[in-house]
Write a protein that holds these residues in place. Structure first.
Motif, mmCIF file in Angstrom:
data_model
loop_
_atom_site.group_PDB
_atom_site.id
_atom_site.type_symbol
_atom_site.label_atom_id
_atom_site.label_comp_id
_atom_site.label_asym_id
_atom_site.label_seq_id
_atom_site.Cartn_x
_atom_site.Cartn_y
_atom_site.Cartn_z
ATOM 1 N N LYS A 97 129.210 77.451 106.255
ATOM 2 C CA LYS A 97 130.600 77.449 106.496
ATOM 3 C C LYS A 97 130.946 76.779 105.574
ATOM 4 O O LYS A 97 132.360 77.171 104.877
ATOM 5 N N GLN A 98 130.988 75.601 104.730
ATOM 6 C CA GLN A 98 132.453 74.738 103.887
ATOM 7 C C GLN A 98 131.669 75.516 102.201
ATOM 8 O O GLN A 98 132.013 74.851 101.596
ATOM 9 N N GLY A 99 131.308 76.380 102.375
ATOM 10 C CA GLY A 99 130.920 77.247 100.680
ATOM 11 C C GLY A 99 129.659 76.029 100.502
ATOM 12 O O GLY A 99 129.194 75.481 98.980
ATOM 13 N N LYS A 100 128.808 75.751 100.775
ATOM 14 C CA LYS A 100 128.511 74.824 100.270
ATOM 15 C C LYS A 100 126.208 75.331 100.609
ATOM 16 O O LYS A 100 126.521 75.929 101.663
ATOM 17 N N PHE A 101 125.336 75.135 99.962
ATOM 18 C CA PHE A 101 124.142 74.993 100.663
ATOM 19 C C PHE A 101 123.468 74.788 101.761
ATOM 20 O O PHE A 101 124.109 73.323 101.976
ATOM 21 N N GLY A 105 119.679 78.214 104.707
ATOM 22 C CA GLY A 105 119.589 78.928 103.762
ATOM 23 C C GLY A 105 118.878 79.118 102.407
ATOM 24 O O GLY A 105 118.396 79.559 101.718
ATOM 25 N N MET A 106 118.801 77.516 102.209
ATOM 26 C CA MET A 106 117.377 77.015 101.516
ATOM 27 C C MET A 106 116.404 77.339 101.742
ATOM 28 O O MET A 106 115.284 77.966 100.836
ATOM 29 N N ILE A 107 115.708 77.109 102.945
ATOM 30 C CA ILE A 107 114.528 77.357 103.387
ATOM 31 C C ILE A 107 114.199 78.973 103.546
ATOM 32 O O ILE A 107 113.298 79.430 103.071
#
Length: 136
Positions: A97-101, A105-107
């Motif tokens: 939500k904050q625009g970081k990974f 999402g990485m998994i």
């Protein structure tokens, strides 16, 4: 220029890459790693349909260790492709939500990447495998 009986370095590199692809497809580690990633991604909250894939992938790993690497490569390739289709239908972002990974999402990205590699390498190992070698 190579001698008539010698291979060029490009041919050696191609043969080495194809051996690597076949070795990946015939290994028991990729289906186990994919089953682990699928489980990590879909346990919380529990997603029933994606959780049908880890037992099948673990069975493919067991088959591989039992001496049937060609058949295990085919099962891994087919079920990795099926999971790839199921996972791509769900809409999730790699970004949080904050625009970081986000870890989730990485998994998910790693899972889809391993699926894609399993489809290619497992398919190659299955189509190029010899069942006569396994029976001896």
């Amino acid at each position: 220029m190579p001698m008539p009986g010698e291979q060029s370095t490009a041919d050696e590199a191609k043969a080495g890459a194809l051996q690597y692809v076949r070795a990946w497809g015939e290994s028991s580690v990729p289906p186990t790693a994919l089953a682990t990633l699928i489980t990590a991604q879909n346990l919380r909250p529990l997603a029933k349909v994606p959780m049908l894939f880890p037992p099948i992938l673990l069975f493919a790993s067991y088959l591989n260790l039992s001496g049937y690497p060609t058949d295990a490569a085919g099962i891994t390739s087919a079920w990795s492709a099926a999971y790839f289709v199921v996972a791509r239908r769900r809409s999730q972002n790699v970004w949080g939500k904050q625009g970081k990974f986000s870890p989730r999402g990485m998994i998910r990205g790693a899972t889809l990447g391993v699926c894609a590699v399993n489809v290619v390498c497992g398919g190659w190992a299955y189509f190029r495998g010899r069942k006569e070698d396994e029976e001896e």
